[in-house]
Every structure is written in structure tokens, then in C-alpha cells.
Write an enzyme that holds these catalytic residues in place. Structure first.
Site, PDB file in Angstrom:
ATOM      1  N   CYS A   1      -4.685   2.378  -3.711  1.00 19.96           N
ATOM      2  CA  CYS A   1      -3.442   2.919  -3.142  1.00 19.96           C
ATOM      3  C   CYS A   1      -2.298   1.909  -3.289  1.00 19.96           C
ATOM      4  CB  CYS A   1      -3.609   3.311  -1.672  1.00 19.96           C
ATOM      5  SG  CYS A   1      -4.815   4.585  -1.413  1.00 19.96           S
TER       6      CYS A   1
ATOM      7  N   HIS B   1       0.874  -1.188   0.000  1.00 19.41           N
ATOM      8  CA  HIS B   1       0.000   0.000   0.000  1.00 19.41           C
ATOM      9  C   HIS B   1       0.913   1.241   0.000  1.00 19.41           C
ATOM     10  CE1 HIS B   1      -2.779   2.949   1.836  1.00 19.41           C
ATOM     11  NE2 HIS B   1      -3.762   2.133   1.517  1.00 19.41           N
TER      12      HIS B   1
ATOM     13  N   GLN C   1      -4.277  -5.056   7.123  1.00 18.35           N
ATOM     14  CA  GLN C   1      -5.278  -5.949   6.532  1.00 18.35           C
ATOM     15  C   GLN C   1      -5.375  -7.302   7.222  1.00 18.35           C
ATOM     16  OE1 GLN C   1      -7.586  -5.200   4.604  1.00 18.35           O
ATOM     17  NE2 GLN C   1      -6.875  -3.228   3.837  1.00 18.35           N
TER      18      GLN C   1
ATOM     19  N   LYS D   1      -9.978  -0.526  10.901  1.00 18.03           N
ATOM     20  CA  LYS D   1     -10.096  -1.745  10.073  1.00 18.03           C
ATOM     21  C   LYS D   1     -10.427  -2.968  10.919  1.00 18.03           C
ATOM     22  CE  LYS D   1      -6.980  -0.024   6.486  1.00 18.03           C
ATOM     23  NZ  LYS D   1      -7.768   0.211   5.275  1.00 18.03           N
TER      24      LYS D   1
ATOM     25  N   ASP E   1       3.293  -4.453   8.258  1.00 21.67           N
ATOM     26  CA  ASP E   1       2.071  -3.668   8.126  1.00 21.67           C
ATOM     27  C   ASP E   1       0.902  -4.652   8.284  1.00 21.67           C
ATOM     28  OD1 ASP E   1      -0.227  -2.498   7.154  1.00 21.67           O
ATOM     29  OD2 ASP E   1       0.692  -1.653   5.350  1.00 21.67           O
TER      30      ASP E   1
HETATM   31  N1  PLP Z   1      -1.540  -0.665   4.737  1.00 15.92           N
HETATM   32  C1  PLP Z   1      -2.480  -1.409   4.150  1.00 15.92           C
HETATM   33  C2  PLP Z   1      -2.138  -2.796   3.700  1.00 15.92           C
HETATM   34  C3  PLP Z   1      -3.764  -0.897   3.957  1.00 15.92           C
HETATM   35  O1  PLP Z   1      -4.699  -1.638   3.354  1.00 15.92           O
HETATM   36  C4  PLP Z   1      -4.042   0.416   4.410  1.00 15.92           C
HETATM   37  C5  PLP Z   1      -5.373   1.007   4.195  1.00 15.92           C
HETATM   38  O2  PLP Z   1      -6.130   0.599   3.341  1.00 15.92           O
HETATM   39  C6  PLP Z   1      -3.029   1.133   5.040  1.00 15.92           C
HETATM   40  C7  PLP Z   1      -1.787   0.570   5.175  1.00 15.92           C
HETATM   41  C8  PLP Z   1      -3.271   2.519   5.547  1.00 15.92           C
HETATM   42  O3  PLP Z   1      -4.166   2.493   6.606  1.00 15.92           O
HETATM   43  P1  PLP Z   1      -4.684   3.877   7.239  1.00 15.92           P
HETATM   44  O4  PLP Z   1      -5.330   4.615   6.105  1.00 15.92           O
HETATM   45  O5  PLP Z   1      -5.634   3.466   8.288  1.00 15.92           O
HETATM   46  O6  PLP Z   1      -3.488   4.582   7.743  1.00 15.92           O
END
Ligand code: PLP
Length: 421
Positions: free
Chosen positions: A378, A134, A214, A237, A211
Site C-alpha cells: 500500500c 501508506h 508503525q 498493530k 501517522d
Molecule cells: N499507515 C501505515 C504506516 C500503515 O502501515 C498502515 C497499515 O499497514 C496504515 C496506515 C493503515 O492502517 P489500518 O489499515 O489499520 O487503518
């Protein structure tokens, strides 16, 4: 020392019909058709337990934390720190001091990029990410590398969408300063072997950031088992409030990290003029400004909700539903799933349709009460690599069921008719 026994009994999948009753959003009597919410990878809905925890925090126990000396403020502080301890147990961390509240996964990763990586990154060093990251787990590292003349290298994917670790030459070399990897891809739904990666990286002295944005809602996180140096995720999430997230880090990494933001609540002695200031202890030194106590309490309520459901049963339900969705989507002529070794099971199915644009599918689905996502999610480095501008994505949670999948398939059939294949 207390010993925690893990249950050996096979968990039963959760029951979505019962669980939907926990979520007020599904009760809306004014809606003219049922809400088929399949955008859980973007954000999840909130159970009453979380909404009530937030309301109670504001209505019954609201005050400035770590500052006031009167009972209301002391109670608010105690609730904030108790939320930290709940989340500590939720991820299996050794101490609550290893948890820093942030605004989001994005802020947690930026905190590490700016506060930990940047001060020790030099020209010629390498930072590794994967092709499926992402933007939030890509751009902070890209900027740090650009600033220092370091290299941002990419672990490519094999044809089946899994990480090609063997093809990542120099991954465990002395020049590698950090590996940043998602546990589950928000586009492919692929689950990466993060524990194995952390184990090998540790042998070579290379820190790993995971990270977990998900994975947190349906995979049991245990930072001790995983062996990561840093872990980041967002409350929204996993049924918690928006605007709050978490950074876990090993104690030695936090000790090495400089505060990303400076201001109130994170300093013991302020230097006059350009004289150095003395930061307060960990983790408060990383939480500059007035922390969002009600959100932290709501975050902990979300973790308790998930613990109460049983993460094993949640995972089982989501895996079954994801596989079923993949099977049903593949019955539509022209639908292709994004690369995956087997049918996806991590809550996410991304697909394209030979004759329909993903945005058209999402719009027609929306009109039919089915909420899915269309776009690059993204993850432009991944989509560009796959030669795609956009995909449609359905993502599942505890309150989804087979009827939601049927509604999605019906919506795609409707889009085919509308756009006259
Ligand atoms: N990392 C992953 C794999 C994501 O799917 C997302 C959000 O969709 C993020 C990071 C960023 O999360 P946040 O927008 O809550 O900071």
C-alpha cells in the site's frame, strides 16, 4: 501536580521465549511446524490478556454505552471511558477528551481530511505528505486537494531513504495548510524526525498529522513531547483488536473539526427539516453510532500489556532483531535491502532478490511456516519511485527471535533451489 519520573536505567530487551507463552496462536498443537510470524507490520497477534478482556466485556459487562440508564449499561459506559483514559496516559495526552475512537488509522486520517482540512482548504493551498506514505496517509489528502483545487506536494527522499526536508521547497510557506507524515515507514522501516518537524512547523503555524501505525507498538509515544496536532494509530498493530483505532488531536483542532459522520449519539438537538442540528460535546460528537465498547476495552488491555512489558525493552529487542535480520539477509548473494542510511532498526526489513520474485519468496516461505509479506505494501508512490513493483518484507515483534530469522534465510535458500538459480 504529580510529577512522572522517567526511568534512567537502561531497559533490558524483552525475552521472546517467555512472551510467546502469552500468545495462544503460538500454542496450536495441530500445526505441523512452528509458526514463524514475520508480518507484524501488517498486524500483530493478540496476547491472552487482550482476548480475555474482550471475552469478559461480552460475557460479564455488555450493554449499550452512553444510552442506557440501568446498571449494566452504566458499567459498560464506565469501562469504555476508562479505556479512553488508559490510552490517554499511554500517549501522554493532557485530557481524555482529546482522544476519539475510530475504526482504524485509516478512518482517523479520513476524519481529519474530511472534518478538519476540507472545510478550510482553498484553491492554491498546499498539503504535504512524504514519498514513503501508506495509501491511508496519502489518498485522503489527495482527494481533499482534488476537490478544492489545492496542491498535494511530496517531500522526497534522499538516497539513503531519509526525508529530504531541505529539498522540499516551500514546506513551511504560508500556502502550506497541513503536513501529514508517518513516524515509521511501513516499507523502509525509516524513523522520521517527527518531533523536530512538528517544532519547525509550529513556528510557521502549520499543523502536523503523525501517522503512528508503525511506531505505536515499539516506540514510546508522547504527544506532548512530539508536539503534533493530530496522531493516528490502530489497535491491531499493537496487540489489540481489529476494527478499532484512535485519533488524538490538540483540543483547539478538535474544536475546529466538523463531525465526519453524523447519526446517533453525537447530537444534542436535532433540527427539523433543514434547520441546523446541535452537536453534542467532544469527543462524542466524533463517535457517531454505537461505539465498540469491547474493542475499546481490548485496546486499553493491549496498551496495558505494552506498558507492562516496558516499551524501552520492546524497542531494544526489536531493534536488535531487525539489525540481525538485515545482516543475515545481506549474506545471501542477490539480496538487496531497500535504501537505508544504516542497518534498519525499526522492526521492518524490506528486500529484493536479483533472481526471485518477492511473491515466490513469500510463497515458499509460507510453505515453510514463515509468514512474510510481498507486494507494494500500500505504498505505490514509493515503490514506483524506486522502480519496483513489489518487495518482500519481514517485520518483527516481541515474540520473534533469532530462530525466526534463520528460518527466513533457510526459506529463501529453498526458494533459490526451487526456482533453480
Ligand atoms: N499507515 C501505515 C504506516 C500503515 O502501515 C498502515 C497499515 O499497514 C496504515 C496506515 C493503515 O492502517 P489500518 O489499515 O489499520 O487503518
Amino acid at each position: 501536580m504529580p510529577v512522572t519520573l522517567r526511568p534512567t536505567i537502561e531497559p533490558e530487551p524483552v525475552n521472546p521465549a517467555l512472551l510467546r507463552r502469552d500468545f495462544p496462536i503460538f500454542e496450536d498443537a495441530n500445526r505441523d511446524q512452528p509458526l514463524r510470524y514475520l508480518d507484524n507490520a501488517a498486524t500483530t497477534h493478540k496476547p491472552r490478556a487482550v482476548i480475555d478482556a474482550l471475552t469478559r466485556s461480552y460475557a460479564e459487562c455488555y450493554g449499550p454505552i452512553h444510552r442506557g440508564l440501568y446498571p449494566l449499561a452504566e458499567q459498560a459506559t464506565s469501562n469504555y471511558e476508562s479505556a479512553r483514559r488508559t490510552l490517554q496516559h499511554f500517549i501522554g495526552a493532557a485530557s481524555p477528551d482529546q482522544l476519539v475512537f475510530t475504526r482504524s488509522t485509516t478512518e482517523a486520517i479520513n476524519m481529519v481530511a474530511n472534518g478538519w482540512l476540507l472545510p478550510r482548504l482553498q484553491a492554491g493551498d498546499i498539503v504535504w505528505v512524504s514519498r514513503m506514505e501508506h495509501h491511508s496517509n496519502y489518498l485522503p489528502w489527495q482527494r481533499a486537494c482534488q476537490q478544492q483545487g489545492a496542491e498535494l506536494r511530496i517531500i522526497e527522499l534522499a538516497e539513503d531513504g531519509q526525508l529530504d526536508l531541505d529539498g522540499a521547497n516551500g514546506l513551511f510557506s504560508e500556502r502550506s495548510k497541513l503536513i501529514a507524515i508517518s513516524q515509521v515507514s511501513n516499507v523502509l522501516g525509516v524513523e522520521n524526525p517527527v518531533a523536530a518537524l512538528c517544532a519547525t512547523a509550529r513556528q510557521h503555524g502549520i499543523p502536523v498529522l503523525v501517522d503512528a501505525a508503525q511506531s505505536v507498538s515499539h516506540i514510546e509515544l508522547d504527544v506532548a513531547d512530539m508536539g503534533c496536532d493530530f496522531l493516528a494509530f490502530s489497535a491491531h498493530k499493537m496487540f489489540g483488536p481489529t476494527g478499532i483505532g484512535l485519533l488524538y488531536a490538540k483540543a483547539e483542532r478538535l474544536a475546529e473539526m466538523a463531525p465526519f459522520q453524523v447519526g446517533g449519539g453525537m447530537v444534542d438537538i436535532v433540527g427539523i427539516g433543514t434547520a441546523p442540528s446541535q452537536w453534542t460535546g467532544i469527543p462524542s460528537r466524533f463517535e457517531a453510532g454505537s461505539p465498540d465498547m469491547p474493542a475499546a476495552v481490548g485496546f486499553a488491555a493491549a496498551a496495558e500489556y505494552l506498558i507492562g512489558l516496558g516499551i524501552g525493552g520492546v524497542r531494544k529487542h526489536i531493534a536488535a532483531l531487525t539489525r540481525l535480520a538485515a545482516e543475515r539477509l545481506l549474506t545471501i548473494d542477490g539480496v538487496a535491502l531497500l535504501p537505508h542510511a544504516e542497518l534498519p532498526s525499526s522492526g521492518i526489513v524490506s528486500f529484493t532478490h536479483r533472481d526471485l520474485h518477492p511473491h515466490d519468496i513469500a510463497q515458499i516461505a509460507g510453505e515453510s511456516g514463515v509468514a512474510i509479506r510481498a507486494g507494494h505494501h500500500c505504498a505505490q508512490p514509493l515503490l514506483n519511485h524506486l522502480g519496483l513493483a513489489a518487495t518482500a518484507r519481514a517485520s518483527f515483534s516481541v515474540y520473534n527471535d533469532e530462530a525466526d530469522i534463520a528460518a527466513l534465510v533457510a526459506a529463501i535458500r529453498r526458494a533459490e533451489r526451487v526456482f533453480r538459480r
